[in-house]
Design a protein around this motif. Structure first.
Motif, short mmCIF file in Angstrom:
data_model
loop_
_atom_site.label_atom_id
_atom_site.label_comp_id
_atom_site.label_asym_id
_atom_site.label_seq_id
_atom_site.Cartn_x
_atom_site.Cartn_y
_atom_site.Cartn_z
N LEU A 1 1.09 4.16 -2.91
CA LEU A 1 1.04 5.77 -2.71
C LEU A 1 2.13 6.59 -3.36
N ARG B 1 0.82 -1.02 0.00
CA ARG B 1 -0.28 0.18 -0.01
C ARG B 1 0.88 1.28 0.00
N VAL B 2 2.03 1.21 0.76
CA VAL B 2 2.85 2.38 0.92
C VAL B 2 3.27 2.48 -0.56
N LYS C 1 -3.68 7.50 4.49
CA LYS C 1 -4.33 7.01 3.01
C LYS C 1 -4.23 5.68 3.26
N ALA C 2 -2.97 5.13 3.69
CA ALA C 2 -2.84 3.69 3.46
C ALA C 2 -3.33 2.87 4.61
N GLN C 3 -4.16 3.67 5.64
CA GLN C 3 -4.81 3.10 6.85
C GLN C 3 -3.61 2.32 7.56
N LEU C 4 -2.61 3.05 8.05
CA LEU C 4 -1.47 2.30 8.69
C LEU C 4 -1.12 3.51 9.89
N LEU D 1 0.41 10.04 4.57
CA LEU D 1 0.55 8.96 3.78
C LEU D 1 0.03 7.68 4.49
#
Length: 165
Positions: free
Chosen positions: A7, A3-4, A70-73, A67
């Protein structure tokens, strides 16, 4: 990490041959690389170079927080030992400035006896290169110390047997 990477692909920067992504933030660039625990990727590591000033660290924190959202981290700072929120920004900047000040004022590594050799050995271990062998003199001293220790414990045991303990 996927995911990172997805993005980051939409953001300015390049990927080096060693797999490290250089993320251009305008005021400078930071490195993004996989954070591994053994062979498993457990996150992404952000490396911010130590520069005189706080613009780069502030920009890195702002962009990394966006970031991560957005990545849900989660964005975690290992020096503070906590997940970063908006209120932690100032503490991160203060720690960064302390570290940067130390970099500017500390004695160079070459003046510390043995540190350069220790860092070289640590780098060899990190890279999976064969370690240097212990010198013959060091092995002889280690063998002699071990021999005397064994002799001491054997004599102690025998003396205890003679005294009837």
């Amino acid at each position: 990490m996927a995911r990172v990477d997805a993005l980051l692909a939409a953001r300015p920067g390049t990927t080096r041959p060693d797999g490290v992504r250089e993320w251009d933030l305008g005021v400078g660039s930071i490195e993004v690389l996989p954070l591994r625990d053994g062979k498993q990727v457990v996150g992404a590591e952000l490396r911010v170079p130590l520069v005189d000033g706080e613009d780069l660290i502030r920009e890195a924190l702002t962009e990394a927080a966006g970031l991560a959202h957005k990545a849900q981290l989660r964005l975690f700072d290992p020096q503070l030992g906590e997940v970063l929120t908006g209120s932690a920004t100032e503490r991160v900047v203060e720690q960064y400035l302390r570290t940067e000040h130390y970099r500017r004022t500390a004695k160079p590594m070459e003046l510390t006896p043995g540190l350069e050799e220790a860092m070289d050995r640590a780098e060899r271990v990190d890279m999976g290169l064969p370690a240097e062998r212990m010198s013959l003199g060091s092995r002889a001293v280690l063998f002699a110390v071990a021999g005397f220790a064994i002799l001491f414990f054997v004599m102690r045991f025998l003396m205890a047997q003679l005294r009837g303990e």
